[in-house]
Design a protein around this motif. Structure first.
Motif, short mmCIF file in Angstrom:
data_model
loop_
_atom_site.label_atom_id
_atom_site.label_comp_id
_atom_site.label_asym_id
_atom_site.label_seq_id
_atom_site.Cartn_x
_atom_site.Cartn_y
_atom_site.Cartn_z
N VAL A 165 99.03 27.29 48.89
CA VAL A 165 99.60 28.52 48.35
C VAL A 165 99.26 28.68 46.87
CG1 VAL A 165 101.78 29.66 47.73
CG2 VAL A 165 101.48 28.71 50.03
N MET A 166 99.45 27.64 46.09
CA MET A 166 99.19 27.72 44.66
C MET A 166 97.69 27.87 44.38
SD MET A 166 102.10 27.91 43.53
CE MET A 166 101.40 28.27 41.94
N LEU A 167 96.85 27.22 45.18
CA LEU A 167 95.41 27.34 44.99
C LEU A 167 94.94 28.76 45.26
CD1 LEU A 167 92.71 25.90 44.44
CD2 LEU A 167 92.56 25.42 46.90
N LEU A 168 95.41 29.35 46.36
CA LEU A 168 95.03 30.72 46.72
C LEU A 168 95.55 31.71 45.68
CD1 LEU A 168 95.70 30.60 50.57
CD2 LEU A 168 93.49 31.08 49.48
N LEU A 169 96.79 31.52 45.26
CA LEU A 169 97.39 32.43 44.30
C LEU A 169 96.66 32.37 42.96
CD1 LEU A 169 99.70 34.45 44.03
CD2 LEU A 169 101.17 32.57 43.28
N SER A 170 96.31 31.18 42.51
CA SER A 170 95.63 31.02 41.23
C SER A 170 94.20 31.58 41.29
CB SER A 170 95.59 29.53 40.85
OG SER A 170 96.89 29.02 40.71
#
Length: 515
Positions: A398-403
């Motif tokens: 989630v954090m990788l995609l969002l960033s």
């Protein structure tokens, strides 16, 4: 000129590109003559950057503070595999985000998060027009100052009455609403065309850096016992806004011609590129009917609305998603929420530098460059948020995609964000006010819609997928409209009496008008 003639320019209007190439050569010659350790427009960029960092600090602090403010009586997440939820991490339950002082429902919480934008959208157009007529220095500066005052008053209002808190937050939005259009009007007077995308990326990226700094600091402040913890988020950042305003008054001026300490060669460069700002004050009333029938202006407005819906879904709702779905504690929530804004800042600066460079080289026309980067700023964040919808409980994914999605979202500064100045330099502030007001309706519409999709008693991944699907669909549809109808041609209603002369005059006479 041979280097430009041999370039693979992909604009259908070849004559217009040749004119742009000639302008680029003249500006490149001028910029080599510009001297001085620190240029005055650089000081404008630094102070504008800090101003946006502070106003976003005063805006985003509530997204974190509200987690500590609200006494969440929602049942603890269930580990029942039959429910579409993430398993709770027992370690993260040692924090106290559920012991807030206010018993607000999910709908009330969404109303609080959106209240800022009720006032924010009202002053966009007046702020831009006043800045065009009388200069952007005081409009921008006072906007931040009064936002700071109402931010300091926010905790007092929250303790007093729920609706009083809503009113104070709306007044803060009312004050801040003038900032973006006022800065746009100042950029039209200060920044030459070949520097605009990159310069705007640096200045407006203050909003990203302000968010990056504010989210973890706000999360830490909320854990303190002193002054109740969360009120410090409002007192500290509001105080910084007051201090910044004092520096702005002494360092910044409305135009290069009014600056008492500017280098003469810098004035020569700026005036040679965009004309004398003091000689080109608006001399005609706002052509409202022309605005309404200007399809390229509608293209900018719709593109900004699509990107804003994704942005505000992330801006106001992701801290809640991380808290209720991914089960981060409030400190981890704030730190990880800041990562996408950091990547957005880096991506914005890098991509806009590339955009200006490719235009200067003549490899792509300004129009096609804007369409290309606007598509990057729309499609990749949309696909990123769709990926988040299916990443489920995988926090790292989630954090990788969002960033990653946010990094490409920064390309919007090379897309539609500076398009207003192309259509009409003298009405750039007003037009930005119109489009920014419309796009920021999403600031309260997105939380309102989310509040009706998400159920308070048991939030599920399925409900949040609906939120993400909706955001992606709006963004992608809006970009398609921009691709079909965007333009970089100055509109025939932009300048009184001399439209035909301006269109047919040699570029040298436009850049160096006779006094």
């Amino acid at each position: 000129m041979s280097s430009f003639e041999e370039s693979p320019i992909i604009n259908a209007d070849i004559e217009d590109d040749v004119t742009n190439s000639r302008r680029n050569l003249v500006e490149n010659e001028l910029v080599e003559e510009t001297t001085g350790w620190v240029k005055c427009r650089t000081v404008l960029g630094i102070m504008g950057f800090l101003g946006f960092a502070i106003v976003y600090a005063m805006r985003v602090n509530l997204s974190v503070a509200i987690v500590a403010m609200v006494n969440s009586t929602t049942p603890q997440p269930s580990n029942d595999s039959s429910l579409d939820v993430c398993e709770a991490n027992p370690v993260s339950n040692t924090t106290k985000p559920t012991n807030g002082e206010f018993n607000w429902t999910e709908q009330q919480r969404s109303l609080v998060l959106g209240s800022f934008f009720y006032g924010y959208v009202l002053t966009q157009i007046p702020g831009g027009r006043i800045a065009e007529l009388y200069g952007g220095k005081l409009v921008y500066g006072l906007g931040i100052f009064f936002t700071a005052v109402f931010t300091i008053l926010s905790p007092i209002a929250a303790y007093t009455n729920f609706w009083f808190f809503i009113i104070v937050r709306a007044l803060a939005g009312l004050a801040e609403g003038v900032t973006y259009p006022a800065m746009h009007a100042m950029l039209a007077k200060w920044i030459p065309p070949l520097e605009r995308s990159k310069f705007a990326a640096y200045v407006y990226a203050g909003s990203n850096i302000g968010t990056v700094v504010t989210l973890p600091i706000s999360g830490w402040l909320c854990t303190l016992e002193f002054a109740g913890g969360w009120p410090l988020c409002f007192y500290i950042f509001g105080g910084l806004g007051v201090v910044w305003f004092i520096g702005w008054l002494f360092l910044i001026y409305d135009s290069p011609q009014k600056h008492p300490r500017i280098c003469p060669k810098e004035i020569e460069y700026i005036a040679g590129s965009i004309g004398n700002a003091e000689e080109e004050k608006p001399s005609m009333p706002i052509p409202w009917c022309k605005f309404l029938t200007c399809v390229p202006l509608w293209a900018i407005l719709i593109a900004q609305c699509g990107q804003s819906w994704v942005f505000y879904t992330q801006f106001t709702e992701m801290p809640t998603y991380m808290d209720n779905i991914l089960h981060f504690d409030i400190v981890s929530n704030a730190e990880l929420s800041a990562l996408p804004y950091l990547t957005a800042w880096i991506g914005g600066v890098v991509l806009c530098t590339i955009a200006d460079w490719t235009i200067a080289k003549g490899w792509i026309s300004r129009l096609n460059s804007m369409k290309l980067w606007n598509t990057v700023a729309a499609f990749l964040p949309a696909f990123g948020i769709l990926g988040i919808a299916w990443a489920g409980c995988d926090k790292f994914a989630v954090m990788l995609l969002l960033s990653a999605a946010s990094a490409f979202g920064g390309a919007s500064y090379a897309g539609n964000q500076m398009n207003h100045i192309d259509l009409s330099p003298q009405f750039a502030g007003t037009m930005y006010g119109i489009t920014n007001a419309a796009s920021n309706v999403c600031g309260f519409m997105a939380p309102y819609v989310v509040g009706h999709i998400i159920k308070t008693d048991q939030q599920t991944l399925g409900q949040w997928r609906e939120v993400f699907y909706l955001a992606a669909a709006i963004d992608l549809g809006a970009n398609l409209f921009y691709l079909f109808f965007a333009s970089t041609e100055e509109q025939d209603w932009s300048r009184p009496d001399n439209d035909d002369m301006t269109a047919s005059a040699p570029v040298e006479s436009i850049l160096f008008p006779e006094s």
